[in-house]
Write a protein that holds these residues in place. Sequence first.
Motif, mmCIF file in Angstrom:
data_model
loop_
_atom_site.group_PDB
_atom_site.id
_atom_site.type_symbol
_atom_site.label_atom_id
_atom_site.label_comp_id
_atom_site.label_asym_id
_atom_site.label_seq_id
_atom_site.Cartn_x
_atom_site.Cartn_y
_atom_site.Cartn_z
ATOM 1 N N THR A 272 -34.756 9.419 43.764
ATOM 2 C CA THR A 272 -33.520 9.372 43.449
ATOM 3 C C THR A 272 -33.061 9.433 42.151
ATOM 4 O O THR A 272 -33.559 8.575 41.189
ATOM 5 N N PRO A 273 -32.209 10.480 41.502
ATOM 6 C CA PRO A 273 -32.118 10.478 40.024
ATOM 7 C C PRO A 273 -30.931 9.321 39.578
ATOM 8 O O PRO A 273 -30.299 8.778 40.408
ATOM 9 N N LYS A 274 -31.317 8.992 38.243
ATOM 10 C CA LYS A 274 -30.363 7.909 37.495
ATOM 11 C C LYS A 274 -30.044 8.777 36.270
ATOM 12 O O LYS A 274 -30.653 9.217 35.539
ATOM 13 N N ILE A 275 -28.658 8.772 35.933
ATOM 14 C CA ILE A 275 -28.238 9.701 34.789
ATOM 15 C C ILE A 275 -27.090 8.428 33.942
ATOM 16 O O ILE A 275 -26.098 8.512 34.799
ATOM 17 N N ASN A 276 -27.379 8.271 32.662
ATOM 18 C CA ASN A 276 -26.556 7.300 32.078
ATOM 19 C C ASN A 276 -26.223 7.699 30.678
ATOM 20 O O ASN A 276 -27.033 7.080 29.703
ATOM 21 N N PRO A 277 -25.167 8.515 30.530
ATOM 22 C CA PRO A 277 -24.765 8.735 28.936
ATOM 23 C C PRO A 277 -23.830 7.583 28.289
ATOM 24 O O PRO A 277 -22.985 7.008 29.260
ATOM 25 N N SER A 278 -24.108 7.186 27.159
ATOM 26 C CA SER A 278 -23.125 6.307 26.623
ATOM 27 C C SER A 278 -22.522 6.879 25.158
ATOM 28 O O SER A 278 -23.488 7.371 24.503
ATOM 29 N N LEU A 279 -21.468 5.997 24.806
ATOM 30 C CA LEU A 279 -20.951 6.127 23.362
ATOM 31 C C LEU A 279 -20.271 5.021 22.893
ATOM 32 O O LEU A 279 -19.521 4.479 23.705
ATOM 33 N N SER A 280 -20.447 4.541 21.827
ATOM 34 C CA SER A 280 -19.807 3.383 21.151
ATOM 35 C C SER A 280 -19.582 3.823 19.758
ATOM 36 O O SER A 280 -20.097 4.435 18.834
ATOM 37 N N VAL A 281 -18.151 3.767 19.445
ATOM 38 C CA VAL A 281 -17.619 4.456 18.098
ATOM 39 C C VAL A 281 -16.616 3.396 17.560
ATOM 40 O O VAL A 281 -15.988 2.573 18.228
ATOM 41 N N ASN A 282 -16.793 3.225 16.371
ATOM 42 C CA ASN A 282 -15.926 2.320 15.587
ATOM 43 C C ASN A 282 -15.532 2.695 14.256
ATOM 44 O O ASN A 282 -16.284 3.322 13.491
ATOM 45 N N TYR A 283 -14.382 2.219 14.061
ATOM 46 C CA TYR A 283 -13.956 3.004 12.583
ATOM 47 C C TYR A 283 -13.064 1.652 12.175
ATOM 48 O O TYR A 283 -12.130 1.261 12.372
ATOM 49 N N ARG A 284 -13.213 1.189 10.636
ATOM 50 C CA ARG A 284 -12.880 0.210 10.051
ATOM 51 C C ARG A 284 -12.481 0.417 8.549
ATOM 52 O O ARG A 284 -13.238 1.075 7.898
ATOM 53 N N LYS A 285 -11.086 0.164 8.359
ATOM 54 C CA LYS A 285 -10.669 0.594 6.900
ATOM 55 C C LYS A 285 -9.582 -0.623 6.482
ATOM 56 O O LYS A 285 -8.595 -0.625 7.364
ATOM 57 N N ASN A 286 -9.680 -1.133 5.475
ATOM 58 C CA ASN A 286 -8.915 -2.017 4.996
ATOM 59 C C ASN A 286 -8.338 -3.279 6.221
ATOM 60 O O ASN A 286 -9.351 -3.938 6.649
ATOM 61 N N LYS A 287 -7.205 -3.408 6.781
ATOM 62 C CA LYS A 287 -6.894 -4.290 7.669
ATOM 63 C C LYS A 287 -7.059 -3.891 9.018
ATOM 64 O O LYS A 287 -6.726 -4.723 10.060
ATOM 65 N N VAL A 288 -7.316 -2.773 9.170
ATOM 66 C CA VAL A 288 -7.617 -2.124 10.672
ATOM 67 C C VAL A 288 -9.037 -1.938 11.278
ATOM 68 O O VAL A 288 -9.694 -1.140 10.490
ATOM 69 N N ASN A 289 -9.369 -2.272 12.226
ATOM 70 C CA ASN A 289 -10.634 -1.932 13.083
ATOM 71 C C ASN A 289 -10.333 -1.495 14.410
ATOM 72 O O ASN A 289 -9.687 -1.991 15.284
ATOM 73 N N LEU A 290 -10.937 -0.082 14.516
ATOM 74 C CA LEU A 290 -10.406 0.378 15.863
ATOM 75 C C LEU A 290 -11.986 0.678 16.421
ATOM 76 O O LEU A 290 -12.880 1.065 15.865
ATOM 77 N N PHE A 291 -11.954 0.449 17.773
ATOM 78 C CA PHE A 291 -13.104 0.325 18.580
ATOM 79 C C PHE A 291 -13.246 1.111 19.980
ATOM 80 O O PHE A 291 -12.141 0.866 20.644
ATOM 81 N N LEU A 292 -14.191 1.761 20.261
ATOM 82 C CA LEU A 292 -14.143 2.434 21.674
ATOM 83 C C LEU A 292 -15.697 2.172 22.180
ATOM 84 O O LEU A 292 -16.591 2.667 21.761
#
Length: 807
Positions: A272-292
Amino acid sequence: MNRIRLVFFLITLLYSSMAFAQVTAVTISGIVKNKMKLAGLAYVNIMAKSAKDSTLVAGTISNEEGRFSLTGIKPGNYRLEFSFPGFRSQTQPLFIGSLSEFLEIPAIELVPQQESETKIEAITITASKKNEIDSHLDKKTYSVADNLSQSGGSVLQSMQNLPGITVQDGKVQLRGNDKVTVLIDGKQTALTGFGSQTGLDNIPASAIDKIEIINNPSAKYDANGNAGIINIIMKKNKQNGWNGKAGFTTGLGSLWVRKENLPTIRPQYTLTPKINPSLSVNYRKNKVNLFLQADNLYTETLNKNEFVTRTYDDGTVINSQLKRNRNTNFFTSKAGIDWTIDPQNTLTISGMYGSEKITDRGDQPFFNGDLSQRLRLWQFLEDELKTTVMGTALYRHQFKEAGHILNVGFNYTFHREDEKYFYDNYLPASTGTDAFKLLSDEQVYDFNIDYVKPLKYGRIETGIKLRNRSIPTNMNFIPGANSVLDVSAGGKADYKEFIPAVYGNYVFENEKWEAELGLRLEYVKIQYDVNPNHPTYKSDGYNYTQPFPNFRLAYKLDDRNKFSIFYNRRVDRPNEVDIRIFPKYDDAEIIKVGNPALRPQFTNSVELGYKHNWDNGYLYSALYHRFANGTITRISSIVPGSTLIYAIFQNAGRSYNTGLETIWNQKVSDVYSFNVNGNLYRNQINAFTVQNLYPQPNTFSADRQTAISGNIKMNNVFHFSKGLDMQFTLVYLAPDIIPQGKTKSRFTMDAGVKKTIQKGKGELFLNASDLLNTMVIRKSVQGNGFAYTSNDYYETQVIRLGYSYKF
């Protein structure tokens, strides 16, 4: 005999280290005043020095308001020195404990040169152990990345190797008890269940940063879940600029057929196959932090392969096999923004989306005792889609004193469960096709306010929480020829839940004593409205107002030895699926039905703990005892004239769980360390009598049931040179009791290896679970009018290969 020798050899050799984290940083803050004017004194020089050798640990100056902060201080004994031209210098002894991450010392009043000498008072401050089993012993934290032998799998698979956790029928247990509340980032969600746990086998471990185990939760946590709390912390980065991590894992399971099918059914899944792609992205500048964070886990699994022999009181014997080939695709994503409005105010807005698609293709043949005649063949297709959307807003106000915090949060969850079942029922003289459709839309509104105030010798925590939850459900039975469905049991039902709660918690510590005293007061109102034409059940509900206290007292003999005692009272409220009135036909002749008359189970817990530290390790032991009233369990029985088994939830009376848990963690060298966790416990359910109403009234009685069980886990980690790590894990689970029966012992061994490449930015790993292919669930059940034994050869052996890259 060769296998026994091999196991003994491995037990004596192997190892593991899911070590408990250590204190990393403590922030001390306060204010310096002019004693004559009682106003803040700016630009005062402040130094923290070691009491042992006067080594400078940290230093700073006070701001224009006279306030100051010292960061990065570890627990221990220090001297604080305050000096300013024209004022007498002052020195304060300082003790930092291990209960509060932030601490506020009393105001320091400097005296002008002409004033008399200032009195010196000792200051006692506490610090917290973050992300670890800290000194107060109520929390153990593990990094998912360190669990090499289960990398690339699900959260449930990653948990099963952690100390203190076992897995039974797809649910995690703490110290042999599955009444566990599972949180994500400190909140209950539909992904893991607002009541009974769910979905853990389909959440990718690649989305998770850490897992916290809390055996004795304080009053600030919801009172539900008597065994404790498991908090899943998802990945989130806050580094400046663009950064993130991408990964890909693949694998194979069911490497060969462990037991051949009974005749006349479709093949069981292999390779039985198992497939798991993943992505974690972050952008921080001054007062703002964006994450995914985004992950997709696709698996094909031999989800169940259970061989059952049922023997009825009249001598009838039926042999059957339940085989379920499962395809699952689970996509989960979380995105949000952290906005630092100013140094004292932050706002976080985030959203989470999850989509779980499950397709089951199953076969269940029934044969007579000698397998010479097929009595029936039940084939089914389940098409299920679960969709979850969650939005969260969190406002935090940081007062001028470090650790003095006010949090205000709102959380909304929508969860849709869309199930379709199609059945083909092959009998010797006829064939029938049945179907049913289930649709439920769950909506949950949570609002909470939490306040933390550091004190000289600890802190105060208090807050309120409001929850409003509704689950309208519609079951539509579609009978075919010779239908076996109870069509009259379908229709609509509506579950409504309203829970306001208030809590307070006080923490105290000095050089010898630690104490924590908390109280949570909850009002609960549950209403379950059912189809008025239902043949058995009517609308029902309950409400209560109950206190849930918690208490902890610890005495430190010295820096290396500590005794603790814990007490708490908790509750297990029946979840909506536990009282759901619709019969569930995922097994052709074992019909599962909920019970609207089910009531909460209240549990009291007492624990004695001892921890001994040394330079390269520690030993922790805990003796615990729980007793519950209104124990919730599933009762299986038959009705006269039928061979169908009906499994219905009931309150079975009083039960007990008493045990001893020990954790030994040892660093042997820079290369090798190990962690051994042993748990020995005794479970008891007193004699009881209940009446099952479905499909017709019948009485069930059971004698007192007891069993002594336990488990032992050995996690061994090797850290070689050039970024090469290896892990071996051994797990033994002793026989245990289950509702109306027992499960036999189980054993498994997992292994993993990880190599750091590309100057530390890349990682390669290879792991394998159940290397010896020994994990088989064997049960025996004694019901009312029948008994059965079963052996489940479900998929346990999986090999995975993965790669990740940090950027």
